[in-house]
Design an enzyme around this catalytic site. Structure first.
Site, PDB file in Angstrom:
ATOM      1  N   HIS A 163      29.718  37.409  38.502  1.00 33.27           N
ATOM      2  CA  HIS A 163      28.495  39.073  37.533  1.00 33.27           C
ATOM      3  C   HIS A 163      28.221  38.623  35.774  1.00 33.27           C
ATOM      4  CE1 HIS A 163      31.180  41.434  40.108  1.00 33.27           C
ATOM      5  NE2 HIS A 163      31.642  39.694  40.108  1.00 33.27           N
TER       6      HIS A 163
ATOM      7  N   GLU B 270      39.790  40.657  48.151  1.00 36.33           N
ATOM      8  CA  GLU B 270      40.240  40.265  46.809  1.00 36.33           C
ATOM      9  C   GLU B 270      41.303  40.703  46.795  1.00 36.33           C
ATOM     10  OE1 GLU B 270      37.908  41.158  43.408  1.00 36.33           O
ATOM     11  OE2 GLU B 270      38.530  39.106  42.864  1.00 36.33           O
TER      12      GLU B 270
ATOM     13  N   ASP C 215      32.555  33.539  40.550  1.00 31.01           N
ATOM     14  CA  ASP C 215      32.319  34.681  40.290  1.00 31.01           C
ATOM     15  C   ASP C 215      32.372  35.622  38.687  1.00 31.01           C
ATOM     16  OD1 ASP C 215      33.680  37.718  41.418  1.00 31.01           O
ATOM     17  OD2 ASP C 215      35.697  37.179  40.649  1.00 31.01           O
TER      18      ASP C 215
HETATM   19  N1  ADE Z   1      34.160  42.272  38.238  1.00 32.73           N
HETATM   20  C1  ADE Z   1      34.074  41.355  38.068  1.00 32.73           C
HETATM   21  N2  ADE Z   1      35.080  40.293  37.659  1.00 32.73           N
HETATM   22  C2  ADE Z   1      35.037  41.301  39.359  1.00 32.73           C
HETATM   23  C3  ADE Z   1      36.524  40.725  40.755  1.00 32.73           C
HETATM   24  N3  ADE Z   1      36.905  39.423  40.605  1.00 32.73           N
HETATM   25  N4  ADE Z   1      36.652  41.761  41.520  1.00 32.73           N
HETATM   26  C4  ADE Z   1      36.489  42.477  41.373  1.00 32.73           C
HETATM   27  N5  ADE Z   1      35.053  43.151  39.812  1.00 32.73           N
HETATM   28  C5  ADE Z   1      34.583  42.206  39.862  1.00 32.73           C
HETATM   29 ZN    ZN Z   2      33.169  39.205  42.066  1.00 29.07          ZN
END
Ligand code: ADE
Ligand code: ZN
Length: 322
Positions: free
Chosen positions: A13, A192, A270
Protein backbone atom coordinates in the site's frame (compact mmCIF):
# COMPACT_ATOMS: atom_id res chain seq x y z
CA UNK A 1 21.63 -12.47 1.67
CA UNK A 2 19.13 -12.22 -1.16
CA UNK A 3 20.32 -9.04 -2.90
CA UNK A 4 21.26 -11.08 -5.98
CA UNK A 5 17.74 -12.54 -6.36
CA UNK A 6 15.50 -10.50 -8.70
CA UNK A 7 12.36 -9.59 -6.78
CA UNK A 8 8.82 -8.55 -7.64
CA UNK A 9 6.18 -7.18 -5.31
CA UNK A 10 2.45 -7.20 -5.99
CA UNK A 11 1.10 -6.15 -2.58
CA UNK A 12 2.24 -2.91 -1.00
CA UNK A 13 0.00 0.00 0.00
CA UNK A 14 1.64 3.25 -1.07
CA UNK A 15 0.28 5.19 1.92
CA UNK A 16 1.65 2.41 4.15
CA UNK A 17 5.08 2.61 2.52
CA UNK A 18 5.93 6.08 3.84
CA UNK A 19 8.76 5.79 6.39
CA UNK A 20 8.50 7.55 9.75
CA UNK A 21 11.06 10.23 8.73
CA UNK A 22 9.00 11.18 5.72
CA UNK A 23 5.72 11.17 7.67
CA UNK A 24 7.33 13.32 10.37
CA UNK A 25 8.52 15.85 7.78
CA UNK A 26 5.07 15.89 6.13
CA UNK A 27 3.53 16.51 9.57
CA UNK A 28 5.89 19.44 10.10
CA UNK A 29 5.16 20.79 6.64
CA UNK A 30 1.40 20.80 7.33
CA UNK A 31 1.63 21.70 11.04
CA UNK A 32 0.10 18.45 12.29
CA UNK A 33 1.12 16.83 15.59
CA UNK A 34 2.01 13.17 14.99
CA UNK A 35 4.09 12.66 18.14
CA UNK A 36 1.58 10.20 19.60
CA UNK A 37 1.76 8.04 16.46
CA UNK A 38 5.50 7.98 15.83
CA UNK A 39 8.18 6.78 18.22
CA UNK A 40 11.67 6.97 16.69
CA UNK A 41 11.54 4.83 13.55
CA UNK A 42 8.34 3.07 14.63
CA UNK A 43 4.69 3.88 14.13
CA UNK A 44 2.70 3.49 17.34
CA UNK A 45 -0.14 0.98 17.20
CA UNK A 46 -1.21 -2.04 19.21
CA UNK A 47 -3.65 -4.07 17.13
CA UNK A 48 -5.30 -4.18 13.71
CA UNK A 49 -7.75 -1.39 14.60
CA UNK A 50 -5.09 1.01 15.88
CA UNK A 51 -2.81 0.05 12.98
CA UNK A 52 -5.53 1.18 10.53
CA UNK A 53 -5.99 4.40 12.52
CA UNK A 54 -2.26 5.22 12.44
CA UNK A 55 -2.20 4.39 8.72
CA UNK A 56 -5.17 6.69 8.00
CA UNK A 57 -3.56 9.53 10.00
CA UNK A 58 -0.26 9.22 8.11
CA UNK A 59 -2.08 9.05 4.76
CA UNK A 60 -3.79 12.37 5.56
CA UNK A 61 -0.37 14.08 5.42
CA UNK A 62 0.12 13.47 1.68
CA UNK A 63 -1.81 16.28 0.08
CA UNK A 64 -0.31 17.27 -3.25
CA UNK A 65 0.63 15.66 -6.55
CA UNK A 66 4.31 16.19 -5.74
CA UNK A 67 3.94 14.65 -2.24
CA UNK A 68 2.78 11.46 -3.98
CA UNK A 69 5.37 11.65 -6.77
CA UNK A 70 8.12 11.75 -4.14
CA UNK A 71 6.55 8.96 -2.10
CA UNK A 72 6.24 6.61 -5.10
CA UNK A 73 9.68 7.51 -6.40
CA UNK A 74 11.37 6.97 -3.04
CA UNK A 75 9.52 3.69 -2.39
CA UNK A 76 10.28 2.19 -5.79
CA UNK A 77 13.93 3.25 -5.75
CA UNK A 78 14.33 1.78 -2.24
CA UNK A 79 13.12 -1.64 -3.34
CA UNK A 80 15.05 -1.45 -6.63
CA UNK A 81 18.14 -1.13 -4.43
CA UNK A 82 17.11 -4.41 -2.79
CA UNK A 83 16.87 -6.13 -6.18
CA UNK A 84 13.25 -5.46 -7.18
CA UNK A 85 12.49 -5.30 -10.89
CA UNK A 86 8.71 -4.86 -10.61
CA UNK A 87 6.29 -3.30 -8.16
CA UNK A 88 2.52 -3.03 -8.04
CA UNK A 89 1.38 -0.51 -5.48
CA UNK A 90 -2.10 -0.37 -4.00
CA UNK A 91 -3.46 3.14 -4.13
CA UNK A 92 -6.52 4.63 -2.47
CA UNK A 93 -8.31 7.58 -4.10
CA UNK A 94 -10.51 7.74 -0.96
CA UNK A 95 -7.48 8.55 1.18
CA UNK A 96 -6.38 11.18 -1.35
CA UNK A 97 -9.84 12.73 -1.38
CA UNK A 98 -9.91 12.89 2.44
CA UNK A 99 -6.56 14.72 2.25
CA UNK A 100 -8.04 17.22 -0.21
CA UNK A 101 -6.37 15.88 -3.35
CA UNK A 102 -8.34 15.04 -6.49
CA UNK A 103 -8.08 11.43 -7.73
CA UNK A 104 -6.65 12.74 -11.02
CA UNK A 105 -3.83 14.68 -9.33
CA UNK A 106 -3.22 11.67 -7.06
CA UNK A 107 -2.65 9.21 -9.91
CA UNK A 108 -0.67 11.76 -11.94
CA UNK A 109 1.70 12.23 -9.00
CA UNK A 110 2.04 8.49 -8.44
CA UNK A 111 2.58 7.88 -12.15
CA UNK A 112 5.26 10.55 -12.22
CA UNK A 113 7.04 8.90 -9.27
CA UNK A 114 6.96 5.52 -11.00
CA UNK A 115 8.31 7.03 -14.24
CA UNK A 116 11.18 8.69 -12.34
CA UNK A 117 12.10 5.42 -10.60
CA UNK A 118 12.04 3.57 -13.92
CA UNK A 119 14.32 6.20 -15.43
CA UNK A 120 16.86 6.10 -12.60
CA UNK A 121 16.68 2.43 -11.51
CA UNK A 122 15.02 0.48 -14.34
CA UNK A 123 12.19 -0.75 -12.06
CA UNK A 124 8.78 -1.19 -13.68
CA UNK A 125 5.68 -0.17 -11.72
CA UNK A 126 1.89 -0.34 -11.92
CA UNK A 127 -1.01 0.99 -9.85
CA UNK A 128 -3.84 -1.03 -8.34
CA UNK A 129 -6.74 1.17 -7.36
CA UNK A 130 -8.32 0.03 -4.11
CA UNK A 131 -11.52 0.78 -2.29
CA UNK A 132 -11.67 0.63 1.49
CA UNK A 133 -13.87 -1.91 3.24
CA UNK A 134 -14.45 0.18 6.35
CA UNK A 135 -15.53 3.16 4.24
CA UNK A 136 -18.90 3.10 2.57
CA UNK A 137 -19.65 0.73 -0.31
CA UNK A 138 -21.19 3.54 -2.40
CA UNK A 139 -17.78 5.27 -2.31
CA UNK A 140 -16.33 2.01 -3.65
CA UNK A 141 -18.51 2.31 -6.74
CA UNK A 142 -17.17 5.81 -7.40
CA UNK A 143 -13.61 4.52 -6.97
CA UNK A 144 -14.30 1.62 -9.36
CA UNK A 145 -15.78 3.98 -11.96
CA UNK A 146 -12.74 6.18 -11.66
CA UNK A 147 -10.40 3.21 -12.20
CA UNK A 148 -12.55 1.82 -15.02
CA UNK A 149 -12.15 5.08 -16.95
CA UNK A 150 -8.40 4.33 -17.01
CA UNK A 151 -7.27 7.83 -16.02
CA UNK A 152 -3.62 6.74 -16.16
CA UNK A 153 -1.91 4.03 -18.26
CA UNK A 154 -0.22 2.59 -15.15
CA UNK A 155 -3.58 1.69 -13.60
CA UNK A 156 -4.04 -2.00 -14.34
CA UNK A 157 -5.88 -3.48 -11.38
CA UNK A 158 -8.59 -3.04 -8.79
CA UNK A 159 -8.82 -4.32 -5.24
CA UNK A 160 -10.01 -3.73 -1.71
CA UNK A 161 -8.21 -3.24 1.59
CA UNK A 162 -9.40 -2.16 5.00
CA UNK A 163 -11.14 -3.92 7.85
CA UNK A 164 -12.01 -7.44 6.74
CA UNK A 165 -14.04 -8.02 9.91
CA UNK A 166 -16.73 -5.66 8.60
CA UNK A 167 -19.46 -6.64 6.11
CA UNK A 168 -19.18 -8.94 3.10
CA UNK A 169 -17.65 -8.83 -0.35
CA UNK A 170 -21.26 -9.02 -1.56
CA UNK A 171 -21.57 -5.33 -0.56
CA UNK A 172 -18.78 -4.50 -3.01
CA UNK A 173 -19.68 -6.91 -5.85
CA UNK A 174 -20.97 -4.12 -8.07
CA UNK A 175 -17.75 -2.09 -7.69
CA UNK A 176 -15.70 -5.16 -8.61
CA UNK A 177 -17.98 -5.87 -11.61
CA UNK A 178 -17.39 -2.35 -12.92
CA UNK A 179 -13.63 -2.80 -12.62
CA UNK A 180 -13.60 -6.31 -14.12
CA UNK A 181 -15.78 -5.24 -17.06
CA UNK A 182 -13.22 -2.51 -17.78
CA UNK A 183 -10.51 -5.16 -18.09
CA UNK A 184 -8.76 -4.44 -14.79
CA UNK A 185 -7.11 -7.29 -12.89
CA UNK A 186 -8.87 -8.22 -9.65
CA UNK A 187 -7.41 -8.86 -6.22
CA UNK A 188 -8.80 -8.38 -2.72
CA UNK A 189 -7.80 -8.71 0.93
CA UNK A 190 -9.23 -11.86 2.49
CA UNK A 191 -8.01 -14.51 4.89
CA UNK A 192 -5.90 -12.07 6.90
CA UNK A 193 -7.76 -11.01 10.07
CA UNK A 194 -10.70 -13.29 9.21
CA UNK A 195 -10.74 -16.98 8.36
CA UNK A 196 -11.77 -19.34 5.54
CA UNK A 197 -15.38 -18.10 5.39
CA UNK A 198 -14.10 -14.67 4.46
CA UNK A 199 -11.95 -16.15 1.69
CA UNK A 200 -14.92 -18.12 0.33
CA UNK A 201 -17.00 -14.93 0.47
CA UNK A 202 -14.36 -13.10 -1.61
CA UNK A 203 -14.07 -15.91 -4.17
CA UNK A 204 -17.83 -16.10 -4.58
CA UNK A 205 -18.62 -12.41 -4.88
CA UNK A 206 -15.65 -10.81 -6.61
CA UNK A 207 -13.87 -13.69 -8.43
CA UNK A 208 -10.27 -12.50 -7.91
CA UNK A 209 -7.28 -14.11 -9.60
CA UNK A 210 -5.21 -13.18 -6.54
CA UNK A 211 -5.86 -12.75 -2.84
CA UNK A 212 -4.25 -10.23 -0.52
CA UNK A 213 -2.87 -12.49 2.22
CA UNK A 214 -5.26 -15.46 2.00
CA UNK A 215 -3.05 -17.23 4.53
CA UNK A 216 -5.87 -18.17 6.89
CA UNK A 217 -7.20 -20.45 4.14
CA UNK A 218 -4.86 -22.95 5.76
CA UNK A 219 -7.54 -23.48 8.42
CA UNK A 220 -9.69 -25.31 5.84
CA UNK A 221 -7.98 -28.05 3.79
CA UNK A 222 -10.77 -28.13 1.19
CA UNK A 223 -10.27 -24.42 0.58
CA UNK A 224 -6.50 -24.90 0.25
CA UNK A 225 -7.20 -27.57 -2.40
CA UNK A 226 -9.52 -25.19 -4.21
CA UNK A 227 -6.89 -22.42 -4.26
CA UNK A 228 -4.29 -24.87 -5.58
CA UNK A 229 -6.65 -26.28 -8.22
CA UNK A 230 -7.77 -22.87 -9.44
CA UNK A 231 -4.25 -21.41 -9.38
CA UNK A 232 -5.31 -18.45 -7.22
CA UNK A 233 -2.14 -16.56 -6.30
CA UNK A 234 -1.64 -15.50 -2.69
CA UNK A 235 0.04 -12.17 -1.98
CA UNK A 236 1.68 -13.36 1.22
CA UNK A 237 3.13 -10.81 3.66
CA UNK A 238 4.79 -12.84 6.45
CA UNK A 239 6.30 -9.87 8.34
CA UNK A 240 2.93 -8.11 8.39
CA UNK A 241 1.15 -11.25 9.59
CA UNK A 242 3.52 -11.82 12.50
CA UNK A 243 3.58 -8.12 13.38
CA UNK A 244 -0.22 -8.06 13.50
CA UNK A 245 -0.11 -11.21 15.68
CA UNK A 246 -1.97 -13.45 13.25
CA UNK A 247 0.82 -15.87 14.15
CA UNK A 248 3.06 -15.81 17.20
CA UNK A 249 6.21 -16.29 15.11
CA UNK A 250 7.46 -17.36 11.68
CA UNK A 251 7.55 -20.97 12.88
CA UNK A 252 3.73 -20.79 13.12
CA UNK A 253 3.29 -19.13 9.71
CA UNK A 254 1.55 -21.26 7.05
CA UNK A 255 3.60 -20.19 4.01
CA UNK A 256 5.60 -23.46 3.84
CA UNK A 257 2.42 -25.55 4.26
CA UNK A 258 0.64 -23.59 1.53
CA UNK A 259 3.59 -24.12 -0.82
CA UNK A 260 3.62 -27.81 0.08
CA UNK A 261 -0.08 -28.01 -0.82
CA UNK A 262 0.64 -26.56 -4.27
CA UNK A 263 -0.77 -23.07 -3.67
CA UNK A 264 0.95 -20.35 -5.71
CA UNK A 265 2.57 -17.84 -3.36
CA UNK A 266 4.42 -14.53 -3.63
CA UNK A 267 6.36 -12.45 -1.07
CA UNK A 268 5.31 -8.91 -0.18
CA UNK A 269 5.83 -6.20 2.44
CA UNK A 270 2.24 -4.80 2.78
CA UNK A 271 3.03 -1.62 4.79
CA UNK A 272 6.78 -1.95 5.35
CA UNK A 273 7.63 0.68 8.02
CA UNK A 274 4.60 -0.29 10.13
CA UNK A 275 5.90 -3.85 10.33
CA UNK A 276 9.64 -3.07 10.43
CA UNK A 277 10.08 -4.83 7.12
CA UNK A 278 10.93 -4.30 3.45
CA UNK A 279 10.66 -6.42 0.33
CA UNK A 280 14.30 -7.50 0.80
CA UNK A 281 13.57 -8.41 4.43
CA UNK A 282 10.60 -10.57 3.35
CA UNK A 283 12.83 -12.53 0.96
CA UNK A 284 15.39 -12.87 3.79
CA UNK A 285 12.65 -14.12 6.16
CA UNK A 286 11.61 -16.67 3.54
CA UNK A 287 15.20 -17.82 3.27
CA UNK A 288 16.13 -17.82 6.97
CA UNK A 289 12.86 -18.69 8.71
CA UNK A 290 11.16 -20.86 6.08
CA UNK A 291 14.33 -22.34 4.56
CA UNK A 292 13.52 -21.42 0.95
CA UNK A 293 16.39 -22.01 -1.48
CA UNK A 294 17.51 -19.39 -4.02
CA UNK A 295 15.58 -21.38 -6.62
CA UNK A 296 12.39 -21.27 -4.53
CA UNK A 297 12.80 -17.53 -3.93
CA UNK A 298 13.19 -17.03 -7.64
CA UNK A 299 10.04 -19.07 -8.17
CA UNK A 300 8.07 -16.67 -5.96
CA UNK A 301 9.32 -13.80 -8.14
CA UNK A 302 8.28 -15.74 -11.24
CA UNK A 303 4.83 -16.36 -9.74
CA UNK A 304 4.45 -12.64 -8.96
CA UNK A 305 5.31 -11.74 -12.55
CA UNK A 306 2.97 -14.42 -13.92
CA UNK A 307 0.18 -13.02 -11.74
CA UNK A 308 1.07 -9.36 -12.34
CA UNK A 309 -1.51 -7.07 -13.88
CA UNK A 310 0.62 -6.06 -16.87
CA UNK A 311 0.41 -6.36 -20.64
CA UNK A 312 1.96 -9.51 -22.09
CA UNK A 313 4.90 -7.74 -23.70
CA UNK A 314 5.99 -6.20 -20.40
CA UNK A 315 5.46 -9.53 -18.65
CA UNK A 316 7.76 -11.30 -21.16
CA UNK A 317 10.42 -8.61 -20.76
CA UNK A 318 10.29 -8.94 -16.98
CA UNK A 319 10.34 -12.74 -17.03
CA UNK A 320 13.38 -12.58 -19.32
CA UNK A 321 15.25 -10.81 -16.51
CA UNK A 322 15.02 -13.95 -14.37
N1 ADE B 1 -4.58 -1.49 4.38
C1 ADE B 1 -3.29 -1.31 4.58
N2 ADE B 1 -2.74 -2.42 5.11
C2 ADE B 1 -3.72 -3.33 5.25
C3 ADE B 1 -3.78 -4.65 5.73
N3 ADE B 1 -2.71 -5.31 6.19
N4 ADE B 1 -4.97 -5.27 5.73
C4 ADE B 1 -6.06 -4.63 5.28
N5 ADE B 1 -6.04 -3.39 4.82
C5 ADE B 1 -4.88 -2.73 4.79
ZN1 ZN C 1 -2.49 -5.20 2.38
Amino acid sequence: MTRHIPKAEIHCHIEGAAPTDLVRSQAQKYGVDMDHLIDGDRFVWADFTSFLEAYDAAAALFRTEEDYALLAQSYLTSIAEEGAIYSEVFISPDHARLAGLSPEAYVNGLGEGIARARESHGIEGRLIVTCVRHFDSEAAIDVARFAAARPHPFITGFGMGGDERIGSHADFARAFDIARDAGLGITTHAGEVAGPDSVRDALEHVRPTRLGHGVRSIEDPALVDQLAQEGIVLEVCPGSNVSLSLYSGFDEHPLPALMEAGVRVTLNSDDPPYFATSLGTEYAIAQDAFGLSDEELLKTTRTALEAAFVDEETRSQLLAKL
